[in-house]
Design a protein around this motif. Structure first.
Motif, PDB file in Angstrom:
ATOM      1  N   ILE A  93      -8.723  83.272  74.960  1.00 53.68           N
ATOM      2  CA  ILE A  93      -8.631  84.168  73.821  1.00 53.68           C
ATOM      3  C   ILE A  93      -9.956  84.211  73.079  1.00 53.68           C
ATOM      4  O   ILE A  93     -10.380  85.248  72.587  1.00 53.68           O
ATOM      5  CB  ILE A  93      -7.486  83.736  72.873  1.00 53.68           C
ATOM      6  N   ARG A  94     -10.638  83.059  73.023  1.00 51.85           N
ATOM      7  CA  ARG A  94     -11.922  83.035  72.337  1.00 51.85           C
ATOM      8  C   ARG A  94     -12.876  84.017  73.004  1.00 51.85           C
ATOM      9  O   ARG A  94     -13.625  84.727  72.341  1.00 51.85           O
ATOM     10  CB  ARG A  94     -12.496  81.614  72.395  1.00 51.85           C
ATOM     11  N   ALA A  95     -12.839  84.066  74.322  1.00 48.06           N
ATOM     12  CA  ALA A  95     -13.720  84.974  75.052  1.00 48.06           C
ATOM     13  C   ALA A  95     -13.358  86.422  74.778  1.00 48.06           C
ATOM     14  O   ALA A  95     -14.210  87.303  74.823  1.00 48.06           O
ATOM     15  CB  ALA A  95     -13.636  84.682  76.546  1.00 48.06           C
ATOM     16  N   LEU A  96     -12.094  86.682  74.483  1.00 47.10           N
ATOM     17  CA  LEU A  96     -11.670  88.045  74.168  1.00 47.10           C
ATOM     18  C   LEU A  96     -12.237  88.503  72.847  1.00 47.10           C
ATOM     19  O   LEU A  96     -12.489  89.669  72.633  1.00 47.10           O
ATOM     20  CB  LEU A  96     -10.143  88.103  74.048  1.00 47.10           C
ATOM     21  N   CYS A  97     -12.405  87.563  71.913  1.00 44.24           N
ATOM     22  CA  CYS A  97     -12.796  87.925  70.566  1.00 44.24           C
ATOM     23  C   CYS A  97     -14.243  88.327  70.520  1.00 44.24           C
ATOM     24  O   CYS A  97     -15.067  87.849  71.282  1.00 44.24           O
ATOM     25  CB  CYS A  97     -12.569  86.750  69.614  1.00 44.24           C
ATOM     26  N   ASN A  98     -14.553  89.198  69.604  1.00 45.38           N
ATOM     27  CA  ASN A  98     -15.897  89.712  69.483  1.00 45.38           C
ATOM     28  C   ASN A  98     -16.743  88.723  68.725  1.00 45.38           C
ATOM     29  O   ASN A  98     -17.077  88.929  67.570  1.00 45.38           O
ATOM     30  CB  ASN A  98     -15.846  91.064  68.755  1.00 45.38           C
ATOM     31  N   ILE A  99     -17.122  87.634  69.383  1.00 44.16           N
ATOM     32  CA  ILE A  99     -17.933  86.611  68.733  1.00 44.16           C
ATOM     33  C   ILE A  99     -19.325  86.700  69.326  1.00 44.16           C
ATOM     34  O   ILE A  99     -19.557  86.359  70.468  1.00 44.16           O
ATOM     35  CB  ILE A  99     -17.343  85.204  68.975  1.00 44.16           C
TER      36      ILE A  99
END
Lengths: 205, 175
Positions: free
Chosen positions: B34-40
């Motif tokens: 999910i972290r990779a999905l987020c626009n970070i």
């Protein structure tokens, strides 16, 4: 950048009232934190004593975890994928990842572009299989309608497709109106597709 | 994009929705998924935020690039649209209207068709929040030296090839 694309309402089963909610395009740190702090502990606990076919069936597929990692890592930096979140009560209630470069398999539109739903998930506390008293109702309806909205926006006239988890097959086939295209040996799940006519019918009801 | 359903419609659907699971696709895995999905975004000293007024010249560069790549292959707009599975209307807008923002799928399809790195094409289209500074400067220079004539001159062809090489190099440098 995360963008608000619509304000809607979800039904709170506890209060029997509709509550304001929002649909966002693209995820951000808040969605990640909600997953980490709130979703994941419940998913983990449920899997540990799991008897439900929702998460565990897919989790047992040999490469499902790595496919998800692979695709989600690509999504953040790719124009091939779009992500969406539904938030209500200040918390992420639903997540969706779609691929906009896949092609339809139904005879009516074979080879035409469509929006393929890689992941559609409602928060664990909203699911019947997880909680004796699930909270919000409507997340799935919102996300399917959002996928159709994206498909229309891209010029695909509402065509969408997805692979459903076993426990969700009847929902997609009977409640939403997808065509059940049969078991996909590659994905180890049944494939469902919605035609332009079915999308129009879904939105007209 | 806009949602094409109303709240009233949704409330009617919810009221008759059976209480059955609705999950689809891949199962949720590790937190990193999910972290990779987020626009970070990550820090990159060579990245610059794109100010709104600087996007127009970038889109001019994109328009010239698409136009010249198409002409290099002697394709009409209709032929390119068919082969790359995009709309003719969008090709015209990208080539001639610097105020038009190319849609993500258009960028992806043309990247696949012309074999131009997606990450750099996305930056030139103005679709990203940041752009490689070197890429920005080169894109502006490229656009300034491109002319709209019916066939590519030798000089234009050399300039186009040099720009494509640069795009590939900038893409490799970022990995």
């Amino acid at each position: 950048m995360k963008q608000l694309i619509g304000n809607i309402e979800l039904f709170n089963r506890e209060t029997k009232e509709f509550e304001p909610a929002s649909v966002y395009q693209e995820l951000d740190t808040k969605n990640h934190e909600d997953f980490e702090r709130l979703w994941k502990p419940m998913l983990t606990r449920h899997s540990a004593g799991d008897v439900s076919p929702t998460i565990s069936v897919n989790a047992k597929a040999p490469d499902s975890h790595w496919l998800w990692v692979d695709k989600s890592q690509v999504a953040a930096n790719s124009l091939q994928y779009e992500t969406f979140a539904v938030e209500c009560g200040g918390i992420t209630q639903g997540l969706m990842l779609v691929d906009v470069t896949k092609f339809a398999r139904l005879d009516a539109h074979r080879g035409r572009e469509m929006v393929y739903v890689e992941l559609l998930a409602s928060a664990p506390w909203n699911r019947n299989g997880f909680m004796p008293n699930p909270v919000y109702k409507g997340v799935g309806q919102v996300l399917v309608a959002t996928a159709i909205s994206l498909s229309t926006d891209l010029g695909f006239n509402g065509r969408i497709g997805l692979h459903a988890l076993t426990s969700s097959e009847s929902w997609y086939r009977d409640a939403i109106g997808f065509t059940d295209c049969g078991y996909d040996e590659n994905k180890k799940m049944s494939y469902f597709e919605m035609s332009e006519m079915q999308a129009a019918s879904f939105l007209a009801v | 994009m806009k949602l094409i359903f109303s709240n009233d419609w949704l409330k009617k659907r919810i009221s008759t929705d059976p209480d059955i699971a609705c999950d689809a696709g891949l199962s949720l895995g590790a937190e990193s998924d999910i972290r990779a999905l987020c626009n970070i975004t990550t820090q990159d000293s060579n990245l610059a935020k794109i100010a709104e007024e600087k996007i127009i010249p970038l889109r001019v560069a994109l328009g010239h690039l698409v136009h010249q790549l198409r002409r290099k292959e002697s394709l009409s707009i209709e032929e390119l649209a068919k082969r790359s599975k995009v709309s003719e209307d969008e090709i015209r807008k990208v080539e001639h209207d610097p105020h038009y923002s190319a849609r993500p799928r258009f960028i992806f399809q043309l990247s696949e068709y012309f074999k131009v790195p997606l990450s750099v094409l996305a930056q030139i289209s103005g679709a990203t929040n940041e752009i490689d500074r070197t890429l920005y400067n080169e894109a502006i220079k490229y656009a300034a030296h491109s002319d709209d004539i019916s066939s590519l001159s030798t000089e234009e062809r050399e300039m186009l090839d040099a720009f494509i090489t640069l795009l590939s190099e900038r893409s490799r440098d970022k990995r």
